[in-house]
Structures are given as structure tokens and as C-alpha cells.
Design an enzyme around this catalytic site. Structure first.
Site: not given
Length: 220
Positions: A121, A139
Site C-alpha cells: 500500500k 487502504d
């Protein structure tokens, strides 16, 4: 509504209403953004923006951070979530950045994830924000909102969500779509009780469609 129509509506709405969406983390260069994103894991951007000014003043570049200690770094970030682990990650990241990447934040995902504290991420955030690559950072907001809108289906992992979004989004919108989804999830499509009553995109939202149908069934 077909998935392709949802994607079209999604891009059309946000391209018009939020064409300049960007991260709410404050930073001046790639190194500062990398530090801020590492710190932001399971913490609010607002809190990180309160912590980083003093941190960046003390450690304005990777070399000074690499020469520090876990204890000193901790003293600057004690108010964020998981400060002990993040202090270790920041020190390790800076040392590796200096030793292996000549103090330059790398562009490639496979290089970024070699840095302590940097998962997929975070790597995607850096790749898209700094280097403007078509990378999709997933996320909790992106995961939740893309599912509720119906942009993803049966995607049970962040990687699965990432792959579906990249597959269906126009390539030139992938980087900014990350911010569209985050901001919508942060302020309107919140986790516990989404604010459907003020949401401007219920007309293509699968969650709202199903919720509305359920209410109609209850009334009959």
C-alpha cells in the site's frame, strides 16, 4: 447497473467535482512523504501532520534520520499509533535508503517494498503520488468504498481490490482515483454509518441501491 456503467459514472462525477484530489498528508519532498505515509498506518492524517513538522526539522534528510536512534525517533512520534514499531521502521528505512539507494526514494514497487515499514500500500502511494504511475494503493477506505459502490465484486483482499480497480479504471485516472475513494470514505462513506442522506453519488451506488430496495420490501 452494469459494472462498466458504475465505473463510467464514478469517473465522470469525481473528474468534474474533485479534479485536483490529493493526499492530505503534508510533505515537501519524496523522503518526507515516505516518512509520513509510514507513520500514517492505522493513524489519522491529522495526527501525522501535527507530528511531522518537528520530526522533519530534526531529520530533514535520510542521512540524519539514519544516524539517529530508535529512542530519539520515538520521542518525536510518541503520540502516533504503534510508535515503537514505527520508530524502528523509520530508522531501518532511512539506513537502507542511504546505504542501498543513495538516499533517493526509489520509483519501482519491488524496490520500495524492500524498505522497512513499506508494504504494498505504501509503495503504491509513493509510486502514484511522487512518480505519477498508475498505481492503486488500497487502504481500508478504498477497500470499503469500492465494494459499496459496486466497483469491485467478491474481492476479499486488498490485492484483489487493487487488481479489479486497475483493470476497469481508465489508466490516466488510477492514481487520482485512489484519492477520490479515500476522501469519500473519510468524510461521507464512513465505516459504521455511511452518510447516504448527504451522499451525491447514491445514483450509482450498489450499497444504496440494495439498502433502498430492502426498505421498500419492509414497507410492503
Amino acid at each position: 447497473m452494469l459494472k462498466k456503467d458504475r465505473y463510467k459514472a464514478f469517473v465522470e462525477y469525481f473528474s468534474t467535482h474533485n479534479p485536483d484530489a490529493q493526499t492530505e498528508l503534508n510533505y515537501c519532498n519524496p523522503y518526507e512523504l515516505l516518512v509520513a505515509v509510514i507513520l500514517s498506518a492505522q493513524c489519522t492524517d491529522k495526527r501525522i501532520n501535527q507530528v511531522t513538522p518537528a520530526l522533519f526539522e530534526r531529520f530533514p534528510e535520510p542521512e540524519s534520520l539514519a544516524a539517529s536512534s530508535v529512542e530519539e525517533i520515538f520521542s518525536y512520534i510518541r503520540s502516533v499509533s504503534y510508535p515503537n514499531n514505527k520508530a524502528k521502521h523509520l530508522l531501518g528505512m532511512a539506513q537502507k535508503l542511504v546505504a542501498e539507494f543513495d538516499s533517493t526514494v526509489p520509483e519501482k514497487i519491488e524496490d520500495l517494498v524492500k524498505l522497512p515499514g513499506v508494504g504494498r500500500k505504501t509503495a503504491n502511494v509513493i509510486s502514484s503520488v511522487v512518480y505519477h504511475n498508475p498505481a492503486m494503493a488500497v487502504d481500508t477506505h478504498v477497500f470499503r468504498v469500492s465494494n459499496r459502490l459496486g466497483l469491485t465484486s467478491r474481492a476479499t483482499t486488498p490485492l484483489a481490490v487493487e487488481k479489479q480497480l486497475i483493470k476497469y479504471l481508465p489508466k490516466d485516472t488510477i492514481a487520482i482515483a485512489h484519492h477520490w475513494l479515500i476522501l469519500h470514505g473519510r468524510y461521507i462513506c464512513v465505516a459504521r454509518k455511511p452518510k447516504c442522506e448527504i451522499c451525491p453519488i447514491t445514483y450509482f451506488c450498489k450499497y444504496f441501491e440494495q439498502k433502498y430496495k430492502a426498505k421498500l420490501v419492509e414497507k410492503t
